[in-house]
Structure formats: structure tokens, C-alpha cells
Motif scaffolding. Structure first.
Motif, PDB file in Angstrom:
ATOM      1  N   PRO A 219     -53.406   1.544  -0.685  1.00 39.83           N
ATOM      2  CA  PRO A 219     -52.526   0.960   0.326  1.00 39.83           C
ATOM      3  C   PRO A 219     -51.207   0.497  -0.284  1.00 39.83           C
ATOM      4  CG  PRO A 219     -54.147  -0.651  -0.356  1.00 39.83           C
ATOM      5  CD  PRO A 219     -54.465   0.623  -1.092  1.00 39.83           C
ATOM      6  N   ILE A 220     -50.209   0.321   0.556  1.00 38.14           N
ATOM      7  CA  ILE A 220     -49.001  -0.408   0.173  1.00 38.14           C
ATOM      8  C   ILE A 220     -48.930  -1.614   1.090  1.00 38.14           C
ATOM      9  CG2 ILE A 220     -46.490  -0.428   0.158  1.00 38.14           C
ATOM     10  CD1 ILE A 220     -46.480   2.388  -0.760  1.00 38.14           C
ATOM     11  N   THR A 221     -48.890  -2.785   0.494  1.00 42.77           N
ATOM     12  CA  THR A 221     -48.978  -4.035   1.241  1.00 42.77           C
ATOM     13  C   THR A 221     -47.737  -4.878   0.985  1.00 42.77           C
ATOM     14  OG1 THR A 221     -51.375  -3.996   0.930  1.00 42.77           O
ATOM     15  CG2 THR A 221     -50.402  -6.067   1.669  1.00 42.77           C
ATOM     16  N   LEU A 222     -47.178  -5.419   2.050  1.00 47.70           N
ATOM     17  CA  LEU A 222     -46.035  -6.328   1.947  1.00 47.70           C
ATOM     18  C   LEU A 222     -46.555  -7.749   2.128  1.00 47.70           C
ATOM     19  CD1 LEU A 222     -43.034  -6.958   1.731  1.00 47.70           C
ATOM     20  CD2 LEU A 222     -42.784  -6.355   4.139  1.00 47.70           C
TER      21      LEU A 222
ATOM     22  N   ALA B  63     -53.444  -3.171  -3.168  1.00 44.85           N
ATOM     23  CA  ALA B  63     -54.449  -3.960  -2.460  1.00 44.85           C
ATOM     24  C   ALA B  63     -54.349  -5.423  -2.868  1.00 44.85           C
ATOM     25  CB  ALA B  63     -55.844  -3.428  -2.785  1.00 44.85           C
ATOM     26  N   PRO B  64     -54.450  -6.363  -1.931  1.00 44.51           N
ATOM     27  CA  PRO B  64     -54.403  -7.787  -2.282  1.00 44.51           C
ATOM     28  C   PRO B  64     -55.532  -8.160  -3.233  1.00 44.51           C
ATOM     29  CG  PRO B  64     -54.175  -7.472   0.091  1.00 44.51           C
ATOM     30  CD  PRO B  64     -54.567  -6.154  -0.478  1.00 44.51           C
ATOM     31  N   VAL B  65     -55.217  -9.035  -4.194  1.00 45.34           N
ATOM     32  CA  VAL B  65     -56.236  -9.517  -5.124  1.00 45.34           C
ATOM     33  C   VAL B  65     -56.908 -10.769  -4.598  1.00 45.34           C
ATOM     34  CG1 VAL B  65     -55.104  -8.527  -7.132  1.00 45.34           C
ATOM     35  CG2 VAL B  65     -54.496 -10.827  -6.406  1.00 45.34           C
TER      36      VAL B  65
ATOM     37  N   GLY C  68     -58.985  -3.908  -5.590  1.00 42.73           N
ATOM     38  CA  GLY C  68     -59.464  -3.095  -4.486  1.00 42.73           C
ATOM     39  C   GLY C  68     -59.680  -1.653  -4.881  1.00 42.73           C
ATOM     40  N   MET C  69     -58.678  -1.042  -5.505  1.00 44.07           N
ATOM     41  CA  MET C  69     -58.789   0.357  -5.907  1.00 44.07           C
ATOM     42  C   MET C  69     -59.814   0.533  -7.023  1.00 44.07           C
ATOM     43  SD  MET C  69     -54.831   1.635  -5.647  1.00 44.07           S
ATOM     44  CE  MET C  69     -54.146   0.164  -6.413  1.00 44.07           C
ATOM     45  N   TYR C  70     -59.914  -0.454  -7.916  1.00 45.46           N
ATOM     46  CA  TYR C  70     -60.881  -0.418  -9.008  1.00 45.46           C
ATOM     47  C   TYR C  70     -62.296  -0.397  -8.443  1.00 45.46           C
ATOM     48  CZ  TYR C  70     -62.862  -1.820 -13.593  1.00 45.46           C
ATOM     49  OH  TYR C  70     -63.559  -1.881 -14.771  1.00 45.46           O
TER      50      TYR C  70
END
Length: 308
Positions: free
Chosen positions: A277-280, A149-151, A209-211
Motif C-alpha cells: 500500500p501507499i499510505t498518507l 503499511a502503518p507500523v 505489514g509487508m513483512y
């Protein structure tokens, strides 16, 4: 001196005759002779010994011929290399990744497919956490990055969410919650049953995000999780669970680590659902052709992966 002068000189040297050379060059003989005279004047010596039957190279002309060939060959190679770079077939791109993103088979699959499709492009691979990679992409130190996830979402940086995957609970082997589980299938544990457990999580700045999703889901289930440890990498989570330091959650693609000492379980009743998620990540402007090719190929491979 212009490149066309070198090409004129090369054709006259090959034909040993100005008229035949002019015909080959599709020009008149007097202008050709004039251009060669200009070249000789610039060099300060005669390139040809003229005679009624044609033209012979002088000693200086013979020496210059080898250099002229090398120059023209070098220009052709440079033009071909530049053309390949302009099409994204040459160059270097720096690819960053987090350890948890790289654990998913999609990521090495994309990188391998790109290497096969564009062998002339050198890939510089670097590991980091999501915050580091986003900052380095913004600064131009990294071209593209795979993270969860984007920070943060700085201006000029694009985020393409390739896919979501299930988050799994990790329990140490022999944990009490596993006693009533049937053997064979992956165990399923209610999130409410974890109220008294000690959690090991990736630090909030590394996986915000996951946290935050986990904290929210726990609070919706009626408890605030007890956080025993915070670590930098998800692989460390699994090792600490294996050592009996607590429990954790990780993306499903990491379920093959430490299988002899931990048990992976599905999580029931989590609201919101716990997904990874997997984000590019890449810049949105001024990307090179090689970067664009990588982005396009990554999206194509992801579509194929989802179909399978």
C-alpha cells in the motif's frame, strides 16, 4: 495611539484641509480635529500649522508622515500575509516519506502539484522509516508522511490508504528459476518454488505489514522462508540481490532499479496476495490550512492517477 489616528492624520496631510479630509473620511470636521489634537498631545508636538486656508505639515509632522505611511503599509502587508496563511497559501509544512513510497511516481507527482498550486508554502522534505515518521507526526515534528503499511496507529493520527500496488520478486541475473522463462514478458514464479531460497527483507519494524504478509503467504505455501539478511531500506534489498546475496520482494514501482543485474518477476499462488500500500499519514485534529490543502490535493491526484 490607534491605527485610525494614523489614517486620519494621513488623509489630513494629503488634503491639507480638515474639512475636505472630514468629507473624504465621511465624518464631521470637529471630531476629526479633536482626534488629531489627541494625537498631537500624545506625541508632544504639533503635526499641522493651522491657517484660514487649511493646514500645513510642521517639520515634525513631515517626519511623522513617512513613519505613519510605513506603519500602515506594514499593517496592510501583515494582514494580507495572515489572510494567505489562514487560507493555506503561506507557511511551512514538513513532509516525511519512506524510500519505497517515494519510488512510486504518485508521490513526486503529488509534491510537484502542490508546489505549483501553493508556491508560497515552503516544503521541508525528510526521509525516514515508517516507525520514525509515525512517531514524528505524533510529536508534531513532521506534518504529513508517505509510507507503505502503518507500523502502529496512535490516537489522533489518521491514515489514508491512497492505493495498493503489486509486489514483485527480485532474482539475480542468471538465477536457475529464470532458465525456463520465456523472453520478452515479465517472468512469473510460483511462491512454492522459493522454499529453498535465501530472503533479504526490510526489518519487521520498518515494514511490518509487508513483512508479516510475506511470512504468512510462505507458510500457507508450505514453508518458512530462510531469512539471510534484514535491512533498513528497500533500495538496499535490491543492491544485495544484485550482489548475489539472496532474493527479495519489492513494490512494482521499484522495478527500474538495477535492471542490468536483477530480474523482476510476478509472484503466483501467494495467499494472501502480496501487495504494497501507499499510505498518507497526518494528524486528525489541529491541522493547518496548508496541511488540509495538501491532504485534499493528494486525494485528488490519487483519483486522477487511478483513472489513468
Amino acid at each position: 495611539m490607534e491605527l485610525r489616528h494614523l489614517r486620519y492624520f494621513l488623509v489630513v496631510a494629503e488634503e491639507q484641509h480638515f474639512t475636505r479630509a472630514a468629507e473624504r473620511l465621511e465624518m464631521q470636521q470637529p471630531p476629526l480635529s479633536h482626534q488629531i489634537r489627541m494625537l498631537e498631545k500624545e506625541l508632544g508636538f504639533d503635526l499641522f500649522r493651522r491657517h484660514p486656508k487649511g493646514a500645513e505639515l510642521t517639520a515634525g509632522g513631515a517626519a511623522f508622515l513617512q513613519e505613519a505611511k510605513a506603519i500602515l503599509r506594514s499593517v496592510e502587508l501583515a494582514a494580507a500575509k495572515a489572510a494567505r496563511a489562514a487560507q493555506g497559501f503561506e507557511g511551512t509544512i514538513v513532509i516525511g516519506f519512506t524510500s519505497s513510497a517515494a519510488a512510486h511516481p504518485l508521490i513526486p507527482g503529488i509534491i510537484r502539484a502542490y508546489r505549483d498550486a501553493y508556491p508560497g508554502v515552503h516544503l521541508d522534505l525528510r526521509e525516514g522509516n515508517a516507525a520514525e515518521l509515525t512517531e514524528e507526526i505524533e510529536e508534531g515534528k513532521v506534518n504529513l508522511g508517505f509510507l507503505r503499511a502503518p507500523v502502529s496507529q496512535p490516537r489522533g493520527i489518521g491514515f489514508v490508504q491512497l492505493l495498493d500496488e503489486e509486489m514483485l520478486l527480485i532474482l539475480p541475473m542468471g538465477h536457475a528459476l529464470l532458465e525456463k522463462q520465456q523472453k520478452g514478458d515479465m517472468p512469473t514464479v510460483s511462491l512454492r518454488a522459493l522454499a529453498d531460497e535465501q530472503f533479504i527483507l526490510v526489518r519487521r519494524h520498518g515494514a511490518p505489514g509487508m513483512y508479516s504478509n510475506l511470512i504468512e503467504a510462505c507458510e500457507n505455501a508450505g514453508f518458512t522462508p530462510h531469512i539471510a539478511s534484514e535491512v533498513e531500506r528497500m533500495l538496499t534489498n535490491i543492491s544485495l540481490v544484485a550482489a548475489g546475496g539472496g532474493i527479495s520482494v519489492v513494490p512494482a514501482s521499484m522495478k527500474d532499479f538495477h535492471r542490468d543485474s536483477v530480474v523482476y518477476c510476478r509472484i503466483r499462488d501467494a495467499k494472501p496476495a502480496l501487495v504494497a500500500p501507499i499510505t498518507l499519514v497526518s494528524r486528525t485534529a489541529s491541522i493547518s490550512p496548508a496541511e488540509k490543502n495538501f491532504l485534499d490535493l493528494a486525494k485528488k491526484i490519487t483519483r486522477q492517477h487511478k483513472k489513468n
